[in-house]
Design a protein around this motif. Structure first.
Motif, PDB file in Angstrom:
ATOM      1  N   ARG A   1     -11.660   9.889  -7.958  1.00  0.00           N
ATOM      2  CA  ARG A   1     -11.124   8.565  -8.292  1.00  0.00           C
ATOM      3  C   ARG A   1      -9.933   8.207  -7.424  1.00  0.00           C
ATOM      4  O   ARG A   1      -9.567   7.050  -7.304  1.00  0.00           O
ATOM      5  CB  ARG A   1     -10.748   8.506  -9.776  1.00  0.00           C
TER       6      ARG A   1
ATOM      7  N   ALA B   1      -6.114   3.874  -9.067  1.00  0.00           N
ATOM      8  CA  ALA B   1      -7.143   4.871  -9.385  1.00  0.00           C
ATOM      9  C   ALA B   1      -7.343   4.945 -10.889  1.00  0.00           C
ATOM     10  O   ALA B   1      -8.469   5.090 -11.369  1.00  0.00           O
ATOM     11  CB  ALA B   1      -6.743   6.228  -8.822  1.00  0.00           C
ATOM     12  N   LEU B   2      -6.235   4.818 -11.616  1.00  0.00           N
ATOM     13  CA  LEU B   2      -6.351   4.917 -13.071  1.00  0.00           C
ATOM     14  C   LEU B   2      -6.967   3.667 -13.664  1.00  0.00           C
ATOM     15  O   LEU B   2      -7.372   3.660 -14.811  1.00  0.00           O
ATOM     16  CB  LEU B   2      -4.961   5.179 -13.672  1.00  0.00           C
TER      17      LEU B   2
ATOM     18  N   ARG C   1     -14.497  -6.522  -3.055  1.00  0.00           N
ATOM     19  CA  ARG C   1     -13.296  -6.983  -3.762  1.00  0.00           C
ATOM     20  C   ARG C   1     -12.137  -7.166  -2.803  1.00  0.00           C
ATOM     21  O   ARG C   1     -11.320  -8.073  -2.941  1.00  0.00           O
ATOM     22  CB  ARG C   1     -12.935  -5.933  -4.824  1.00  0.00           C
ATOM     23  N   GLU C   2     -12.057  -6.307  -1.806  1.00  0.00           N
ATOM     24  CA  GLU C   2     -10.928  -6.374  -0.869  1.00  0.00           C
ATOM     25  C   GLU C   2     -11.225  -7.257   0.340  1.00  0.00           C
ATOM     26  O   GLU C   2     -10.459  -7.294   1.291  1.00  0.00           O
ATOM     27  CB  GLU C   2     -10.574  -4.956  -0.408  1.00  0.00           C
TER      28      GLU C   2
ATOM     29  N   HIS D   1      -9.795   1.121  -9.714  1.00  0.00           N
ATOM     30  CA  HIS D   1      -9.708   0.360  -8.464  1.00  0.00           C
ATOM     31  C   HIS D   1     -10.141  -1.082  -8.610  1.00  0.00           C
ATOM     32  O   HIS D   1     -10.502  -1.725  -7.629  1.00  0.00           O
ATOM     33  CB  HIS D   1     -10.524   1.046  -7.357  1.00  0.00           C
ATOM     34  N   THR D   2     -10.065  -1.622  -9.808  1.00  0.00           N
ATOM     35  CA  THR D   2     -10.497  -3.006 -10.011  1.00  0.00           C
ATOM     36  C   THR D   2      -9.401  -3.998  -9.680  1.00  0.00           C
ATOM     37  O   THR D   2      -9.641  -5.196  -9.637  1.00  0.00           O
ATOM     38  CB  THR D   2     -10.930  -3.237 -11.469  1.00  0.00           C
TER      39      THR D   2
ATOM     40  N   TYR E   1       0.841  -1.184   0.000  1.00  0.00           N
ATOM     41  CA  TYR E   1       0.000   0.000   0.000  1.00  0.00           C
ATOM     42  C   TYR E   1       0.878   1.235   0.000  1.00  0.00           C
ATOM     43  O   TYR E   1       1.781   1.371   0.814  1.00  0.00           O
ATOM     44  CB  TYR E   1      -0.899   0.020   1.237  1.00  0.00           C
ATOM     45  N   SER E   2       0.617   2.154  -0.885  1.00  0.00           N
ATOM     46  CA  SER E   2       1.351   3.415  -0.905  1.00  0.00           C
ATOM     47  C   SER E   2       0.583   4.369  -1.798  1.00  0.00           C
ATOM     48  O   SER E   2      -0.372   3.974  -2.466  1.00  0.00           O
ATOM     49  CB  SER E   2       2.756   3.212  -1.496  1.00  0.00           C
ATOM     50  N   VAL E   3       1.017   5.614  -1.796  1.00  0.00           N
ATOM     51  CA  VAL E   3       0.331   6.584  -2.647  1.00  0.00           C
ATOM     52  C   VAL E   3       0.483   6.178  -4.117  1.00  0.00           C
ATOM     53  O   VAL E   3      -0.398   6.442  -4.933  1.00  0.00           O
ATOM     54  CB  VAL E   3       0.866   8.014  -2.385  1.00  0.00           C
TER      55      VAL E   3
ATOM     56  N   LEU F   1      -2.027   3.520  -4.828  1.00  0.00           N
ATOM     57  CA  LEU F   1      -3.341   4.157  -4.852  1.00  0.00           C
ATOM     58  C   LEU F   1      -3.558   4.875  -6.180  1.00  0.00           C
ATOM     59  O   LEU F   1      -4.610   4.758  -6.811  1.00  0.00           O
ATOM     60  CB  LEU F   1      -3.445   5.131  -3.670  1.00  0.00           C
ATOM     61  N   LEU F   2      -2.539   5.621  -6.619  1.00  0.00           N
ATOM     62  CA  LEU F   2      -2.658   6.334  -7.889  1.00  0.00           C
ATOM     63  C   LEU F   2      -2.802   5.347  -9.037  1.00  0.00           C
ATOM     64  O   LEU F   2      -3.637   5.521  -9.922  1.00  0.00           O
ATOM     65  CB  LEU F   2      -1.416   7.204  -8.118  1.00  0.00           C
TER      66      LEU F   2
ATOM     67  N   MET G   1       1.489   7.225   4.833  1.00  0.00           N
ATOM     68  CA  MET G   1       2.429   6.592   5.750  1.00  0.00           C
ATOM     69  C   MET G   1       3.861   7.071   5.527  1.00  0.00           C
ATOM     70  O   MET G   1       4.758   6.722   6.272  1.00  0.00           O
ATOM     71  CB  MET G   1       2.385   5.069   5.567  1.00  0.00           C
TER      72      MET G   1
ATOM     73  N   TYR H   1       0.174  -0.330   6.809  1.00  0.00           N
ATOM     74  CA  TYR H   1      -1.249  -0.014   6.844  1.00  0.00           C
ATOM     75  C   TYR H   1      -1.386   1.244   7.689  1.00  0.00           C
ATOM     76  O   TYR H   1      -0.765   1.335   8.737  1.00  0.00           O
ATOM     77  CB  TYR H   1      -2.029  -1.166   7.489  1.00  0.00           C
ATOM     78  N   ASN H   2      -2.163   2.186   7.238  1.00  0.00           N
ATOM     79  CA  ASN H   2      -2.265   3.431   8.005  1.00  0.00           C
ATOM     80  C   ASN H   2      -3.243   3.262   9.157  1.00  0.00           C
ATOM     81  O   ASN H   2      -4.458   3.338   8.972  1.00  0.00           O
ATOM     82  CB  ASN H   2      -2.704   4.590   7.102  1.00  0.00           C
TER      83      ASN H   2
ATOM     84  N   TRP I   1      -7.398  -4.073  -6.850  1.00  0.00           N
ATOM     85  CA  TRP I   1      -7.063  -4.331  -5.446  1.00  0.00           C
ATOM     86  C   TRP I   1      -7.385  -5.781  -5.107  1.00  0.00           C
ATOM     87  O   TRP I   1      -8.393  -6.332  -5.539  1.00  0.00           O
ATOM     88  CB  TRP I   1      -7.869  -3.417  -4.518  1.00  0.00           C
ATOM     89  N   THR I   2      -6.499  -6.373  -4.313  1.00  0.00           N
ATOM     90  CA  THR I   2      -6.718  -7.766  -3.909  1.00  0.00           C
ATOM     91  C   THR I   2      -7.228  -7.787  -2.471  1.00  0.00           C
ATOM     92  O   THR I   2      -7.066  -6.818  -1.743  1.00  0.00           O
ATOM     93  CB  THR I   2      -5.404  -8.554  -4.000  1.00  0.00           C
ATOM     94  N   PRO I   3      -7.827  -8.918  -2.066  1.00  0.00           N
ATOM     95  CA  PRO I   3      -8.347  -8.978  -0.697  1.00  0.00           C
ATOM     96  C   PRO I   3      -7.260  -8.692   0.327  1.00  0.00           C
ATOM     97  O   PRO I   3      -6.115  -9.100   0.164  1.00  0.00           O
ATOM     98  CB  PRO I   3      -8.841 -10.432  -0.585  1.00  0.00           C
ATOM     99  N   ALA I   4      -7.650  -7.985   1.372  1.00  0.00           N
ATOM    100  CA  ALA I   4      -6.691  -7.609   2.401  1.00  0.00           C
ATOM    101  C   ALA I   4      -6.203  -8.827   3.177  1.00  0.00           C
ATOM    102  O   ALA I   4      -5.109  -8.827   3.722  1.00  0.00           O
ATOM    103  CB  ALA I   4      -7.316  -6.587   3.337  1.00  0.00           C
TER     104      ALA I   4
ATOM    105  N   TYR J   1      -6.352   4.407   4.340  1.00  0.00           N
ATOM    106  CA  TYR J   1      -5.620   3.309   4.998  1.00  0.00           C
ATOM    107  C   TYR J   1      -4.396   2.899   4.186  1.00  0.00           C
ATOM    108  O   TYR J   1      -3.500   2.241   4.696  1.00  0.00           O
ATOM    109  CB  TYR J   1      -6.516   2.086   5.175  1.00  0.00           C
ATOM    110  N   LYS J   2      -4.402   3.248   2.903  1.00  0.00           N
ATOM    111  CA  LYS J   2      -3.356   2.742   2.017  1.00  0.00           C
ATOM    112  C   LYS J   2      -2.240   3.752   1.801  1.00  0.00           C
ATOM    113  O   LYS J   2      -1.270   3.469   1.119  1.00  0.00           O
ATOM    114  CB  LYS J   2      -3.975   2.394   0.663  1.00  0.00           C
ATOM    115  N   THR J   3      -2.400   4.923   2.359  1.00  0.00           N
ATOM    116  CA  THR J   3      -1.390   5.951   2.090  1.00  0.00           C
ATOM    117  C   THR J   3      -1.189   6.801   3.336  1.00  0.00           C
ATOM    118  O   THR J   3      -1.545   6.406   4.439  1.00  0.00           O
ATOM    119  CB  THR J   3      -1.795   6.783   0.861  1.00  0.00           C
TER     120      THR J   3
END
Lengths: 416, 89, 624
Positions: free
Chosen positions: C118, A12-13, C521-522, A16-17, A3-5, A8-9, C130, A108-109, A19-22, C126-128
């Protein structure tokens, strides 16, 4: 997936399809080296540290509901290491240090926010008690400051300094204390443990513990029988029920603690403030709701709810502390299941049954202990000996007399 | 929560002080194994999820000690009687 | 100029005009208006900004379940954040301001979040945030905290007084709609001590908002008749503006009476609000039901409203949300809005019914119907300009300036769950109905899943009579009034797949259909995880409109049925409760009693120095 920015970015593009299960919804295997009963903060932290610190990965966490469905899911989020007694303070300070690096550690934040915990005092005697506690903290190398009235007033000017029944005389401040986002702690530990091979098995209730020749061999569950070399119980208010499956009777009473949140408002409280003339504490979450609570109701309960006397006490204390609260509204209240111990302090110990380990007695203060509880319980299970900072948290201290009674209230669970 | 005090009728629980488990019996100090028995009496509890016999003191009322049978899962109270000497009703 | 006030009708008192201001602009209304209805009458659509995306929002409902229209009411020390405009009674000189926007409601800089949406899906935080480690507390968190929250605390001591009181009764009737009124009549006539409480300032419930007939006369007239009779029964206490918020053990209920929230300043010696601690042998929950939305593209635009709310504004407040209203419904009840608006002379653009056949009774009205169709998009930003309707994969544009939506009804089961009960899914009405009840509670009317007026009247009567009998009173004889009994057919529709723009489920917390998909999904597929991860249901409305839709959509995405997913926990209070009323007079120096020793007077006369808490006396010179 880290997980990181950037992730996330990137996601986002992609709408968000990707992402895998946590964490995986694992199917239980027939056997594990270690089974942790209880998928709350403590149980998951234990599994995480077993895998990360001790290389023990053939581990399952069994949770009868969904992870974090107990007290980890509904507490007032306070973290602090301002305990008085030597048996406690080193432990909570370890926890504090673990909080300080946690997010980077498990990616994880958890929104650890060291905004300061201010314990107000309202009399000379109380000041002296807090001075003693502050000094005890400093002797352990922990930050503590005793503030006079003027300093407290500068820090929290909106409190009642003029018309209070119990005027504020000053406060004990631990700057490193604060709050953390409780659900994120559960999910962060779960994801971290899962990534390292731990099976997290939800909707799996333990219905029996198999013991042969004084040693555990496995468990019966609603999802089948599971063999285990070692079993760690971390089920908080359900401790007596699970321990009874192993024939154990414990110095624990299960009580309800109520907690509350207000509607979200713009920033009003920066710190965690605890009232000294009543049992009341309040802080503000990052979403804007005031999170607050008080004492336990005082009677045994497995009902996850309490009654009006405590609610009124809490709201009255809030108004007494901050008269500007009058038009702020309490939005939701809930009740949890606390494992109150006989001296108000926890138990992290082995039991009379080989391979069966116990983690309980957190009363209403378990959330702040989450990292150290996991750390020490993992140590105990992996090495079969207590970790140094938890050395006093023995089950038999009721026999040896080495009780850790912070309040000095004696063998009466509902007074701690 | 309201506790039906036999003298005073149903009163809010804030009129009462809760002690706890009413089942544990103070052991005979002269008996063998008294130390162990005293330890268990002071510290060990059944802590059931379900029917629980517990002691309440009606401090803001008639100041009686009551043995209340209450379900700890539902808070339903099924019986209230005066706490008397051991073995008495 | 009240541009959207209808010339006739409504329960407002046109002989009592009132002036008020919103965001500094002066408007006119009438006694009997709420702030919301008066704003609608003045053609004011834009009331607030949503929590995360700062999207422009208008009034969605006509009740306490309102997620959007939250305002700061009053100024100075009496300023109250997050006040629902839909339940704020209008009074002369009322001052209200919108929240959570800067510099203004029209041009809110926070709207940049909408463009960045988006990057800000559910759980993004939670993902950023940090890295770098020190930035969380120094930079990110202060920004988040500054953006969070809605209204502002007053920042001064609350000058109003609050009281606490006790009440005992045989039967507590919660809600004074048709079911509640019948229950109170039945129990009252049997001689029971009854308390009838309703959070509204008038009795009648949906009878105030709809054009029902009872016994061949106006529903309103029946209400007036019931009110007169109840007032004549000496052991019946009717409490208006009183919300029963919580159920506790052994027949204890908590209620909040808004004694003086409807005036500028409470009269001297009167409290602003009063907390009631009620002990009732039996209770009848007749709290009605909440209508729910359907999720489709831009369904959150100002001017999109629940269908029952739209007709409440038309019928009860003579205020119309638009001049050309479209209706989107998946059930018979939504048609009532079209019929009522039509009867009031308002143009109906069309009724879009997701089902193949519109209900027969409305065919004769000559309203344009598009059946087997869905609304997929709302055009407009600060208001509604037009909607896209998808029918057989064909999309047509329908021009309108307001859209009334009905996705079905959720019985208000909340109080049945406060002692741990869980509601049960009822396929016939596609909603949850009460499960295990708290001991001593009966449920009647829409709260019980009875969605026709006749069922409400019958159910209310039976519940009230039964409750009285259980308290030892004779069975009341009460004739049943005649009322409509046509079943309310519904075809469940939770979201419109053809939507491309954001389709909102939880309005206040900006949770969309896509967020629910992401949560699933997550792996946040337990209903409680969905809630905590997306914050669906965690806003000031506690998901009264959003929860059921949210879990139904989760069920669809995760391949389970709705009962398998289940609901989250319904917790007290039913509506939020102020700190002030819960504290009552226990504040300031009266927080706790002051206890003096017998020697206190003497010590003071000796000039002793007294320590703060125990007021111990020291003799002069500090000697004990």
């Amino acid at each position: 997936m880290k997980y990181s920015v950037f992730s996330l970015l990137g996601q986002a593009l992609r709408g968000h399809t990707g992402w895998t299960p946590a964490w995986r919804k694992a199917e239980p295997k027939a056997e594990y080296d270690v089974v942790i009963v209880g998928g709350g903060g403590h149980g998951l932290a234990t599994a995480y540290y077993l895998a990360k610190e001790h290389g023990v990965t053939n581990v399952a966490v069994l949770e009868k509901g969904y992870i974090g469905s107990g007290n980890a899911g509904r507490n007032t989020t306070i973290i602090r290491s301002n305990y008085l007694l030597p048996g406690n303070e080193a432990f909570y300070e370890l926890s504090m240090k673990l909080w300080e690096g946690l997010e980077q550690d498990f990616n994880y934040n958890a929104m650890v926010s060291q905004r300061g915990v201010l314990n107000l005092y309202h009399s000379d005697a109380q000041r002296d008690a807090y001075a003693r506690r502050g000094n005890a903290m400093r002797l352990h190398g922990v930050d503590a400051e005793l503030l006079d009235r003027a300093t407290v007033r500068r820090m929290v000017p909106y409190l009642d300094f003029e018309n209070a029944r119990f005027p504020i005389h000053g406060g004990l401040l631990q700057r490193r204390g604060g709050t953390a986002r409780h659900d994120a702690v559960v999910w962060g530990y779960a994801r971290g443990a899962d990534m390292r091979g731990v099976d997290i098995i939800e909707k799996c209730e333990v219905t029996g513990i198999d013991i042969r020749d004084g040693r555990v061999t496995g468990l019966d569950t609603t999802r089948g029988a599971i063999r285990a070399k070692r079993i760690g119980m971390a089920v908080a208010g359900n401790t007596s029920r699970v321990a009874a499956l192993a024939g154990l009777r414990l110095p624990i009473e299960s009580h309800v603690l109520q907690a509350f949140v207000s509607e979200g408002i713009k920033p009003a409280i920066d710190n965690v403030v605890t009232f000294g003339a009543g049992h009341f504490y309040i802080s503000q979450s990052d979403k804007g709701g005031l999170v607050f609570g008080g004492d336990i109701d005082g009677y045994n309960s497995y009902a996850w709810r309490g009654n009006m006397p405590v609610i009124e006490d809490v709201m009255e204390a809030g108004m007494a502390l901050w008269p500007g609260l009058g038009r702020i509204r309490m939005l939701r209240q809930w009740g949890g299941l606390m494992d109150m111990s006989m001296d108000g302090s926890p138990i992290i110990d082995s039991t009379s049954i080989d391979g069966l380990y116990l983690n309980c007695g957190w009363c209403y203060g378990g959330f702040k202990a989450t990292p150290a509880s996991g750390w020490c319980f993992a140590h105990l299970i992996a090495r079969d000996e207590p970790h140094g900072v938890a050395a006093a948290m023995r089950l038999d201290r009721t026999v040896t007399g080495a009780l850790i009674d912070e309040k000095g209230a004696g063998a009466q669970p509902n007074l701690h | 929560m309201r506790i039906p005090c036999p003298f005073c009728g149903p009163r809010g629980n804030d009129e009462f002080t809760y002690l706890g488990d009413a089942i544990v019996q103070r052991p005979d100090p002269a008996a063998p194994e008294a130390m162990q028995a005293f330890h268990d009496y002071v510290y060990l509890r059944e802590n059931p999820s379900g029917l629980h016999q517990e002691l309440w003191f009606h401090g803001s009322g008639c100041r009686s000690w009551l043995v209340v049978t209450r379900n700890t899962r539902t808070h339903e109270i099924s019986e209230v009687k005066f706490a008397g000497r051991r073995g008495e009703a | 100029m009240s541009t959207h006030r209808l010339a006739n009708g409504g329960l407002i008192d046109r002989a009592q005009p009132l002036s008020f201001s919103f965001d500094g602009q002066a408007y006119a209304g009438f006694a009997g208006d709420t702030l919301a209805s008066a704003l609608i009458a003045n053609g004011v659509n834009l009331i607030g900004r949503s929590f995360k995306y700062h999207r422009p929002r208008g009034i969605l409902t006509a009740g306490s379940e309102e997620p959007n229209a939250l305002v700061e009411l009053r100024t100075g020390a009496r300023r109250e954040p997050n006040t629902r405009a839909t339940t704020a009674e209008l009074y002369d000189g009322l001052v209200a301001a919108s929240q959570n926007r800067w510099p203004s409601l029209q041009y809110d800089i926070g709207a940049v979040n909408d463009w960045l949406a988006r990057f800000l899906p559910a759980g993004f935080y939670y993902k950023t945030f940090m890295w770098p480690a020190k930035f969380w507390e120094a930079v990110y968190e202060p920004l988040i905290r500054h953006a969070a929250g809605l209204g502002r605390a007053a920042g001064a001591e609350d000058p109003d007084h609050y009281e606490k009181a006790f009440a005992h009764c045989d039967v507590l009737v919660i809600g004074a709609g048709p079911a509640g009124l019948m229950a109170a009549l039945a129990a009252g006539r049997a001689g029971a001590r009854v308390i009838l409480a309703d959070e509204d300032f008038r009795l009648g419930g949906r009878l105030l908002a709809d054009r029902y007939e009872i016994d061949g006369k106006r529903g309103l007239d029946w209400v007036a008749q019931a009110e007169t009779e109840l007032a004549s029964l000496p052991d019946v206490r009717v409490m208006r503006r009183t919300a029963v918020t919580s159920v506790f053990d052994h027949g204890q209920y908590t209620a909040v009476e808004r004694v003086n929230d409807h005036v500028s300043v409470p009269p001297e010696h009167e409290p602003r609000q009063r907390l009631w601690k009620i002990v009732a042998k039996r209770a009848v929950l007749a709290a009605g039901a909440h209508e729910r939305m359907v999720a489709f593209g831009n369904n959150d635009r100002p001017g999109v409203m629940l269908a029952s709310a739209a007709r409440a504004y038309v019928n009860r407040y003579a205020a119309t949300p638009g001049r050309r209203i479209a209706v989107f419904t998946n059930n018979d009840d939504g048609w009532r809005t079209a019929a009522d608006a039509h009867a009031a002379g308002i143009e109906i653009a069309a009724v879009i019914d997701s089902r193949a056949e519109p209900p027969g009774e409305f065919r004769a009205l000559g309203i344009k119907a598009i059946t087997g169709a869905h609304v997929s998009h709302v055009h407009g930003r600060l208001g509604v300009d037009a909607i896209d309707v998808v029918e057989n994969r064909r999309a047509i544009k329908v021009e309108c300036d307001a859209l009334a939506v009905s996705g079905g009804w959720n019985p208000a089961v909340h109080l049945t769950c406060h002692l741990g009960g869980k509601p049960v899914w009822t396929e016939e009405i596609a909603a949850f109905t009460p499960g295990t009840l708290p001991p001593g509670m009966h449920v009647a009317g829409a709260a019980n899943g009875a969605l026709t007026l006749a069922e409400c009247l019958t159910g209310g009567m039976a519940a009230g009579a039964m409750a009285a009998v259980e308290c030892g009173y004779p069975m009341a004889s009460i004739s049943l009034p005649r009322a409509s009994d046509e079943p309310a057919a519904i075809a469940p529709l939770w979201h419109v797949k053809e939507s491309r723009a954001k389709a909102f489920v939880d309005f206040q917390n900006d949770v969309t259909v896509k967020d629910i998909a992401l949560a699933d999904r997550e792996g946040f597929s337990a209903v409680e995880h969905l809630k905590r991860y997306t914050t669906l249901g965690m806003a000031t409305d506690q998901g009264k409109i959003a929860n059921v839709s949210g879990l139904a959509i989760l069920a669809e995405f995760s391949g389970r049925n709705i009962p398998e997913v289940g609901t989250t926990t319904y917790r007290p209070p039913y509506v939020p409760v102020s700190f002030g009323v819960m504290a009552g007079h226990h504040r300031g120096r009266d927080f706790r009693p002051i206890r003096l020793t017998p020697s206190h007077q003497w010590a003071e006369e000796q000039g002793a120095v007294l320590s703060a808490r125990w007021r111990e006396g020291l003799a002069r010179n500090g000697q004990p």
